[in-house]
Design a protein around this motif. Structure first.
Motif, PDB file in Angstrom:
ATOM      1  N   TYR A 175       0.976  -1.208   0.137  1.00 36.08           N
ATOM      2  CA  TYR A 175       0.001   0.075   0.064  1.00 36.08           C
ATOM      3  C   TYR A 175       0.940   1.297   0.073  1.00 36.08           C
ATOM      4  O   TYR A 175       1.946   1.243   0.437  1.00 36.08           O
ATOM      5  CB  TYR A 175      -0.784  -0.080   1.221  1.00 36.08           C
ATOM      6  N   ARG A 176       0.399   2.511  -0.271  1.00 37.54           N
ATOM      7  CA  ARG A 176       1.289   3.588  -0.453  1.00 37.54           C
ATOM      8  C   ARG A 176       0.332   4.687   0.190  1.00 37.54           C
ATOM      9  O   ARG A 176      -0.943   4.797  -0.223  1.00 37.54           O
ATOM     10  CB  ARG A 176       1.464   3.870  -1.871  1.00 37.54           C
ATOM     11  N   VAL A 177       0.910   5.750   0.694  1.00 39.79           N
ATOM     12  CA  VAL A 177       0.231   7.040   1.104  1.00 39.79           C
ATOM     13  C   VAL A 177       1.179   8.118   1.107  1.00 39.79           C
ATOM     14  O   VAL A 177       2.396   8.077   1.218  1.00 39.79           O
ATOM     15  CB  VAL A 177      -0.146   6.791   2.786  1.00 39.79           C
ATOM     16  N   PRO A 178       0.694   9.208   0.458  1.00 40.95           N
ATOM     17  CA  PRO A 178       1.646  10.474   0.235  1.00 40.95           C
ATOM     18  C   PRO A 178       1.704  11.037   1.576  1.00 40.95           C
ATOM     19  O   PRO A 178       0.711  11.349   2.279  1.00 40.95           O
ATOM     20  CB  PRO A 178       0.739  11.302  -0.697  1.00 40.95           C
ATOM     21  N   LEU A 179       2.957  11.390   1.648  1.00 39.77           N
ATOM     22  CA  LEU A 179       3.294  12.437   2.952  1.00 39.77           C
ATOM     23  C   LEU A 179       4.155  13.582   2.605  1.00 39.77           C
ATOM     24  O   LEU A 179       5.008  13.369   1.668  1.00 39.77           O
ATOM     25  CB  LEU A 179       4.464  11.737   4.070  1.00 39.77           C
ATOM     26  N   ASP A 180       3.683  14.724   2.923  1.00 40.23           N
ATOM     27  CA  ASP A 180       4.003  15.941   2.489  1.00 40.23           C
ATOM     28  C   ASP A 180       5.271  16.321   3.552  1.00 40.23           C
ATOM     29  O   ASP A 180       5.281  15.910   4.583  1.00 40.23           O
ATOM     30  CB  ASP A 180       3.138  17.104   2.528  1.00 40.23           C
ATOM     31  N   ALA A 225       9.468  14.355   0.810  1.00 39.11           N
ATOM     32  CA  ALA A 225       8.214  14.247   0.459  1.00 39.11           C
ATOM     33  C   ALA A 225       7.843  13.325  -0.495  1.00 39.11           C
ATOM     34  O   ALA A 225       8.375  13.234  -1.658  1.00 39.11           O
ATOM     35  CB  ALA A 225       7.511  15.635   0.360  1.00 39.11           C
ATOM     36  N   GLY A 226       6.597  12.531  -0.385  1.00 39.48           N
ATOM     37  CA  GLY A 226       6.406  11.673  -1.595  1.00 39.48           C
ATOM     38  C   GLY A 226       5.500  10.546  -1.074  1.00 39.48           C
ATOM     39  O   GLY A 226       4.836  10.567   0.071  1.00 39.48           O
ATOM     40  N   TRP A 227       5.386   9.476  -1.921  1.00 40.68           N
ATOM     41  CA  TRP A 227       4.816   8.344  -1.653  1.00 40.68           C
ATOM     42  C   TRP A 227       5.600   7.366  -0.793  1.00 40.68           C
ATOM     43  O   TRP A 227       6.600   6.929  -1.068  1.00 40.68           O
ATOM     44  CB  TRP A 227       4.282   7.509  -2.870  1.00 40.68           C
ATOM     45  N   TYR A 228       4.943   7.064   0.546  1.00 38.04           N
ATOM     46  CA  TYR A 228       5.499   6.119   1.245  1.00 38.04           C
ATOM     47  C   TYR A 228       4.763   4.803   1.203  1.00 38.04           C
ATOM     48  O   TYR A 228       3.616   4.844   1.211  1.00 38.04           O
ATOM     49  CB  TYR A 228       5.297   6.750   2.887  1.00 38.04           C
ATOM     50  N   TYR A 229       5.373   3.770   1.347  1.00 40.08           N
ATOM     51  CA  TYR A 229       5.086   2.457   0.975  1.00 40.08           C
ATOM     52  C   TYR A 229       4.972   1.492   2.271  1.00 40.08           C
ATOM     53  O   TYR A 229       5.947   1.447   3.104  1.00 40.08           O
ATOM     54  CB  TYR A 229       5.702   1.726  -0.018  1.00 40.08           C
ATOM     55  N   VAL A 230       3.652   0.725   2.344  1.00 39.57           N
ATOM     56  CA  VAL A 230       3.612  -0.153   3.609  1.00 39.57           C
ATOM     57  C   VAL A 230       3.272  -1.506   2.733  1.00 39.57           C
ATOM     58  O   VAL A 230       2.630  -1.672   1.979  1.00 39.57           O
ATOM     59  CB  VAL A 230       2.267   0.081   4.513  1.00 39.57           C
ATOM     60  N   THR A 256      -7.278  -5.386   8.364  1.00 40.30           N
ATOM     61  CA  THR A 256      -7.674  -4.018   8.326  1.00 40.30           C
ATOM     62  C   THR A 256      -6.388  -3.251   8.705  1.00 40.30           C
ATOM     63  O   THR A 256      -5.547  -3.685   9.538  1.00 40.30           O
ATOM     64  CB  THR A 256      -8.517  -4.013  10.110  1.00 40.30           C
ATOM     65  N   LEU A 257      -6.241  -2.168   7.707  1.00 40.41           N
ATOM     66  CA  LEU A 257      -4.773  -1.305   7.758  1.00 40.41           C
ATOM     67  C   LEU A 257      -5.554   0.210   8.122  1.00 40.41           C
ATOM     68  O   LEU A 257      -6.540   0.693   7.410  1.00 40.41           O
ATOM     69  CB  LEU A 257      -4.463  -1.337   6.564  1.00 40.41           C
ATOM     70  N   ARG A 258      -4.981   0.729   9.089  1.00 41.21           N
ATOM     71  CA  ARG A 258      -5.416   1.882   9.399  1.00 41.21           C
ATOM     72  C   ARG A 258      -4.106   2.899   9.411  1.00 41.21           C
ATOM     73  O   ARG A 258      -2.949   2.631   9.786  1.00 41.21           O
ATOM     74  CB  ARG A 258      -5.707   1.898  11.024  1.00 41.21           C
ATOM     75  N   LEU A 259      -4.266   3.973   8.587  1.00 47.94           N
ATOM     76  CA  LEU A 259      -3.160   5.069   8.290  1.00 47.94           C
ATOM     77  C   LEU A 259      -3.479   6.312   8.783  1.00 47.94           C
ATOM     78  O   LEU A 259      -4.597   6.685   8.616  1.00 47.94           O
ATOM     79  CB  LEU A 259      -2.897   5.070   6.870  1.00 47.94           C
ATOM     80  N   ASP A 260      -2.699   6.767   9.539  1.00 49.02           N
ATOM     81  CA  ASP A 260      -2.965   8.170  10.253  1.00 49.02           C
ATOM     82  C   ASP A 260      -2.087   9.343   9.928  1.00 49.02           C
ATOM     83  O   ASP A 260      -0.536   9.134  10.405  1.00 49.02           O
ATOM     84  CB  ASP A 260      -3.210   7.877  11.904  1.00 49.02           C
ATOM     85  N   VAL A 261      -2.174  10.011   8.980  1.00 47.70           N
ATOM     86  CA  VAL A 261      -1.213  11.277   8.782  1.00 47.70           C
ATOM     87  C   VAL A 261      -1.774  12.341   9.499  1.00 47.70           C
ATOM     88  O   VAL A 261      -2.930  13.059   9.338  1.00 47.70           O
ATOM     89  CB  VAL A 261      -1.578  11.559   7.143  1.00 47.70           C
ATOM     90  N   THR A 262      -0.712  12.857  10.013  1.00 50.35           N
ATOM     91  CA  THR A 262      -0.888  14.139  10.864  1.00 50.35           C
ATOM     92  C   THR A 262       0.164  15.245  10.498  1.00 50.35           C
ATOM     93  O   THR A 262       1.102  14.974   9.873  1.00 50.35           O
ATOM     94  CB  THR A 262      -0.558  13.770  12.338  1.00 50.35           C
ATOM     95  N   GLY A 263      -0.207  16.528  10.901  1.00 49.21           N
ATOM     96  CA  GLY A 263       0.758  17.507  10.667  1.00 49.21           C
ATOM     97  C   GLY A 263       0.455  18.456   9.388  1.00 49.21           C
ATOM     98  O   GLY A 263      -0.046  17.650   8.464  1.00 49.21           O
TER      99      GLY A 263
END
Length: 211
Positions: A14-19, A98-103, A124-131
């Motif tokens: 899976y992937r999620v963008p982090l700035d 910054a960019g796509w982080y992979y899980v 069940t996968l939970r992703l929590d992006v903060t900031g």
């Protein structure tokens, strides 16, 4: 939160963008499986690994799985910052762009020794992006050209749960629509006339066929 299914020996990515300035917290949970034996347990039955945009490993964690509900919670990453690349901590140094982080989530192959392989186990996968996204450092080149960075399309793809090919196709479709929309009123009129011609021909065709 993302729901999926897994079988023994499988790894799902899976992937999620982090700035810049953002952090990622995540957890993964396997539900109970259909047992084929009274008891069984697999060391490393569930493994979660996190990678940077350059595919450098950041952190990983694993637990045993005995067919009953089990989960892993990872500590939050440090905020994405350019200066992290100079850190000595292996969990901090890769979080530098910054960019796509992979899980990666893996269900150990040995789980098949005591569970029904044909019946997938809910994940069940939970992703929590903060900031709050911060200003990017001044690079001489383009981050986007190098395959890094985060833009509005990345955020949209993440919110809609799109895969990389799906996100690329969606971006291409949006690009085509912008070209058509920017072509001007005259072209729009021409398109309407052409479509009108198709409709007219279609009607005539149906009439001829009916006769």
């Amino acid at each position: 939160m993302w729901r999926d299914e897994m079988r023994p020996g499988q790894t799902r990515f899976y992937r999620v963008p982090l700035d810049w300035g953002q952090q990622l917290g995540l957890s993964a949970e396997l539900s109970s499986a259909q047992m084929t034996k009274t008891y069984g347990s697999a060391s490393g039955g569930l493994t979660v690994s996190l990678y940077s945009p350059s595919r450098s490993p950041i952190s990983d964690k694993d637990i045993s799985y005995d067919g009953k509900q089990a989960g892993i919670t990872m500590g939050k990453t440090p905020p994405v910052a350019y200066e992290n690349r100079f850190a000595d901590d292996r969990a901090v140094k890769p979080v530098a762009i910054a960019g796509w982080y992979y899980v990666a989530v893996t269900m150990g192959g040995k789980v098949a020794e005591f569970t029904e392989d044909a019946t997938p186990v809910p994940l069940t996968l939970r992703l929590d992006v903060t900031g709050t996204p911060a200003k990017a450092p001044a690079y001489k080149g383009s981050l986007a050209a190098g395959g890094f960075g985060v833009d509005a399309e990345d955020r949209t793809a993440a919110k809609e749960g799109l895969t990389a090919p799906e996100a690329a196709a969606a971006a291409e479709n949006r690009s085509v629509m912008r070209v058509v929309a920017g072509a001007g009123f005259g072209t729009g009129t021409l398109l309407l006339l052409v479509l009108g011609g198709w409709i007219l021909l279609g009607r005539r065709g149906r009439g001829a066929t009916a006769a």
